[in-house]
Design a protein around this motif. Structure first.
Motif, PDB file in Angstrom:
ATOM      1  N   SER A  70       0.852  -1.189   0.000  1.00 14.19           N
ATOM      2  CA  SER A  70       0.000   0.000   0.000  1.00 14.19           C
ATOM      3  C   SER A  70       0.887   1.238   0.000  1.00 14.19           C
ATOM      4  O   SER A  70       2.090   1.145   0.202  1.00 14.19           O
ATOM      5  CB  SER A  70      -0.925   0.016   1.213  1.00 14.19           C
ATOM      6  N   GLY A  71       0.256   2.385  -0.200  1.00 12.54           N
ATOM      7  CA  GLY A  71       1.031   3.615  -0.169  1.00 12.54           C
ATOM      8  C   GLY A  71       0.265   4.755  -0.804  1.00 12.54           C
ATOM      9  O   GLY A  71      -0.920   4.638  -1.126  1.00 12.54           O
ATOM     10  N   LYS A  72       0.966   5.852  -0.976  1.00 10.60           N
ATOM     11  CA  LYS A  72       0.370   7.061  -1.544  1.00 10.60           C
ATOM     12  C   LYS A  72       1.321   7.674  -2.566  1.00 10.60           C
ATOM     13  O   LYS A  72       2.527   7.512  -2.481  1.00 10.60           O
ATOM     14  CB  LYS A  72       0.084   8.073  -0.444  1.00 10.60           C
ATOM     15  N   LEU A  73       0.723   8.402  -3.509  1.00  7.38           N
ATOM     16  CA  LEU A  73       1.465   9.238  -4.433  1.00  7.38           C
ATOM     17  C   LEU A  73       1.127  10.673  -4.070  1.00  7.38           C
ATOM     18  O   LEU A  73      -0.047  11.053  -4.039  1.00  7.38           O
ATOM     19  CB  LEU A  73       1.061   8.979  -5.875  1.00  7.38           C
ATOM     20  N   VAL A  74       2.145  11.457  -3.779  1.00 12.07           N
ATOM     21  CA  VAL A  74       1.957  12.867  -3.455  1.00 12.07           C
ATOM     22  C   VAL A  74       2.508  13.663  -4.629  1.00 12.07           C
ATOM     23  O   VAL A  74       3.691  13.544  -4.962  1.00 12.07           O
ATOM     24  CB  VAL A  74       2.675  13.245  -2.140  1.00 12.07           C
ATOM     25  N   HIS A  89      -2.901  10.614  -4.062  1.00 14.30           N
ATOM     26  CA  HIS A  89      -3.670   9.468  -4.566  1.00 14.30           C
ATOM     27  C   HIS A  89      -3.206   8.208  -3.854  1.00 14.30           C
ATOM     28  O   HIS A  89      -2.032   8.080  -3.496  1.00 14.30           O
ATOM     29  CB  HIS A  89      -3.429   9.281  -6.070  1.00 14.30           C
ATOM     30  N   GLU A  90      -4.119   7.273  -3.690  1.00 19.70           N
ATOM     31  CA  GLU A  90      -3.751   5.957  -3.182  1.00 19.70           C
ATOM     32  C   GLU A  90      -2.940   5.247  -4.266  1.00 19.70           C
ATOM     33  O   GLU A  90      -3.358   5.222  -5.428  1.00 19.70           O
ATOM     34  CB  GLU A  90      -5.001   5.132  -2.844  1.00 19.70           C
ATOM     35  N   LEU A  91      -1.800   4.703  -3.898  1.00 19.33           N
ATOM     36  CA  LEU A  91      -0.941   4.001  -4.853  1.00 19.33           C
ATOM     37  C   LEU A  91      -1.709   2.881  -5.549  1.00 19.33           C
ATOM     38  O   LEU A  91      -1.605   2.710  -6.766  1.00 19.33           O
ATOM     39  CB  LEU A  91       0.300   3.440  -4.150  1.00 19.33           C
ATOM     40  N   CYS A  92      -2.530   2.151  -4.796  1.00 14.83           N
ATOM     41  CA  CYS A  92      -3.236   1.000  -5.353  1.00 14.83           C
ATOM     42  C   CYS A  92      -4.360   1.396  -6.310  1.00 14.83           C
ATOM     43  O   CYS A  92      -4.886   0.543  -7.025  1.00 14.83           O
ATOM     44  CB  CYS A  92      -3.760   0.125  -4.225  1.00 14.83           C
ATOM     45  N   ASP A  93      -4.719   2.677  -6.365  1.00 17.07           N
ATOM     46  CA  ASP A  93      -5.664   3.162  -7.370  1.00 17.07           C
ATOM     47  C   ASP A  93      -4.960   3.447  -8.695  1.00 17.07           C
ATOM     48  O   ASP A  93      -5.609   3.577  -9.725  1.00 17.07           O
ATOM     49  CB  ASP A  93      -6.363   4.448  -6.900  1.00 17.07           C
ATOM     50  N   GLU A  94      -3.639   3.568  -8.671  1.00 17.52           N
ATOM     51  CA  GLU A  94      -2.852   3.942  -9.850  1.00 17.52           C
ATOM     52  C   GLU A  94      -2.031   2.782 -10.418  1.00 17.52           C
ATOM     53  O   GLU A  94      -1.441   2.904 -11.479  1.00 17.52           O
ATOM     54  CB  GLU A  94      -1.920   5.107  -9.512  1.00 17.52           C
ATOM     55  N   THR A  95      -1.976   1.663  -9.679  1.00 19.32           N
ATOM     56  CA  THR A  95      -1.282   0.456 -10.129  1.00 19.32           C
ATOM     57  C   THR A  95      -1.882  -0.730  -9.382  1.00 19.32           C
ATOM     58  O   THR A  95      -2.631  -0.550  -8.422  1.00 19.32           O
ATOM     59  CB  THR A  95       0.241   0.551  -9.903  1.00 19.32           C
ATOM     60  N   HIS A 108      -1.578   7.446 -14.265  1.00 23.22           N
ATOM     61  CA  HIS A 108      -2.591   8.385 -13.796  1.00 23.22           C
ATOM     62  C   HIS A 108      -3.122   9.182 -14.973  1.00 23.22           C
ATOM     63  O   HIS A 108      -2.344   9.725 -15.752  1.00 23.22           O
ATOM     64  CB  HIS A 108      -1.999   9.336 -12.742  1.00 23.22           C
ATOM     65  N   SER A 109      -4.450   9.221 -15.099  1.00 23.79           N
ATOM     66  CA  SER A 109      -5.087  10.012 -16.155  1.00 23.79           C
ATOM     67  C   SER A 109      -5.909  11.115 -15.511  1.00 23.79           C
ATOM     68  O   SER A 109      -6.511  10.923 -14.458  1.00 23.79           O
ATOM     69  CB  SER A 109      -6.001   9.139 -17.015  1.00 23.79           C
ATOM     70  N   GLN A 110      -5.927  12.257 -16.184  1.00 24.13           N
ATOM     71  CA  GLN A 110      -6.634  13.410 -15.653  1.00 24.13           C
ATOM     72  C   GLN A 110      -6.986  14.348 -16.794  1.00 24.13           C
ATOM     73  O   GLN A 110      -6.253  14.452 -17.769  1.00 24.13           O
ATOM     74  CB  GLN A 110      -5.736  14.125 -14.643  1.00 24.13           C
ATOM     75  N   VAL A 111      -8.126  15.032 -16.656  1.00 21.53           N
ATOM     76  CA  VAL A 111      -8.525  16.047 -17.617  1.00 21.53           C
ATOM     77  C   VAL A 111      -8.231  17.405 -16.987  1.00 21.53           C
ATOM     78  O   VAL A 111      -8.737  17.714 -15.900  1.00 21.53           O
ATOM     79  CB  VAL A 111     -10.025  15.941 -17.974  1.00 21.53           C
ATOM     80  N   LEU A 112      -7.382  18.184 -17.636  1.00 18.08           N
ATOM     81  CA  LEU A 112      -7.076  19.525 -17.137  1.00 18.08           C
ATOM     82  C   LEU A 112      -8.162  20.483 -17.616  1.00 18.08           C
ATOM     83  O   LEU A 112      -8.598  20.404 -18.760  1.00 18.08           O
ATOM     84  CB  LEU A 112      -5.715  19.978 -17.635  1.00 18.08           C
ATOM     85  N   PRO A 113      -8.617  21.388 -16.746  1.00 20.08           N
ATOM     86  CA  PRO A 113      -9.670  22.323 -17.146  1.00 20.08           C
ATOM     87  C   PRO A 113      -9.275  23.137 -18.375  1.00 20.08           C
ATOM     88  O   PRO A 113      -8.101  23.425 -18.596  1.00 20.08           O
ATOM     89  CB  PRO A 113      -9.811  23.246 -15.920  1.00 20.08           C
ATOM     90  N   GLY A 114     -10.270  23.535 -19.161  1.00 20.70           N
ATOM     91  CA  GLY A 114     -10.040  24.309 -20.368  1.00 20.70           C
ATOM     92  C   GLY A 114      -9.402  25.656 -20.112  1.00 20.70           C
ATOM     93  O   GLY A 114      -8.780  26.229 -20.992  1.00 20.70           O
ATOM     94  N   LYS A 126       6.211  12.135  -5.120  1.00 24.91           N
ATOM     95  CA  LYS A 126       6.775  11.268  -4.090  1.00 24.91           C
ATOM     96  C   LYS A 126       5.908  10.023  -3.985  1.00 24.91           C
ATOM     97  O   LYS A 126       4.679  10.114  -4.011  1.00 24.91           O
ATOM     98  CB  LYS A 126       6.782  11.965  -2.735  1.00 24.91           C
ATOM     99  N   MET A 127       6.557   8.875  -3.880  1.00 24.72           N
ATOM    100  CA  MET A 127       5.852   7.629  -3.624  1.00 24.72           C
ATOM    101  C   MET A 127       6.188   7.216  -2.199  1.00 24.72           C
ATOM    102  O   MET A 127       7.367   7.073  -1.857  1.00 24.72           O
ATOM    103  CB  MET A 127       6.274   6.538  -4.608  1.00 24.72           C
ATOM    104  N   LEU A 128       5.144   7.057  -1.385  1.00 28.66           N
ATOM    105  CA  LEU A 128       5.309   6.686   0.018  1.00 28.66           C
ATOM    106  C   LEU A 128       4.700   5.311   0.232  1.00 28.66           C
ATOM    107  O   LEU A 128       3.672   4.988  -0.367  1.00 28.66           O
ATOM    108  CB  LEU A 128       4.604   7.701   0.922  1.00 28.66           C
ATOM    109  N   ASP A 129       5.309   4.516   1.135  1.00 31.44           N
ATOM    110  CA  ASP A 129       4.702   3.228   1.457  1.00 31.44           C
ATOM    111  C   ASP A 129       3.613   3.436   2.519  1.00 31.44           C
ATOM    112  O   ASP A 129       3.324   4.576   2.918  1.00 31.44           O
ATOM    113  CB  ASP A 129       5.749   2.196   1.878  1.00 31.44           C
TER     114      ASP A 129
END
Length: 153
Positions: A70-74, A89-95, A108-114, A126-129
């Motif tokens: 488990s972990g987080k992406l900051v 983001h939760e690491l496990c949501d991205e891999t 990670h996918s994202q739509v940037l505002p117009g 940063k990737m944290l455990d």
């Protein structure tokens, strides 16, 4: 002109076209003296430059010597050196978790505002455990194009 010469010209043209579409993103570690447990091999950004109002995907290829359950992406984003955005983001949501020893991809996918201003941005990730230990920290730049997507019109 021989068939071989025509084929060679076509192959060179194709290579030049593909190499301009698939540009490598320069990635730097936050601390070059740190021995991170997760080694990043590269970042692919699609599309590059990123289009406002359209999906953008950041794919980070990495390798680890230890299993990560488990972990987080900051993520911190700067525009011309000014900090403008942070997200976690939760690491496990991205891999897929657990991340096994060896190669893996964080995507990670994202739509940037117009209304996002075009220009040069820098991203720090940063990737944290699960115990908030820093596994890696990288920085890279990306561009947001001047053209908006059709959805903005």
């Amino acid at each position: 002109m021989s068939k071989f010469t025509g084929f060679t010209s076509l192959a060179i043209s194709y290579f030049l076209l593909v190499s301009t579409i698939v540009a490598a993103t320069d990635v730097h570690y936050c601390d070059n003296n740190e021995e991170y447990e997760v080694k990043v091999q590269g970042v692919d950004i699609i599309p590059d430059p990123v289009a406002r109002g359209a999906p953008a995907t950041f794919s980070i290829s990495a390798n680890t010597d230890t299993e990560i359950s488990s972990g987080k992406l900051v993520i911190e984003v700067s525009y011309f050196g000014w900090h403008i955005h942070s997200e976690t983001h939760e690491l496990c949501d991205e891999t897929s978790c657990p991340v096994a020893v060896g190669d893996f991809v964080v995507e990670h996918s994202q739509v940037l505002p117009g209304y996002t201003p075009p220009g040069s941005y820098s991203l720090k990730m940063k990737m944290l455990d699960g115990r908030k230990k820093e596994l890696t920290c990288i920085k890279f730049s990306f561009e947001i194009g001047f053209l908006s997507s059709v959805a903005d019109i």
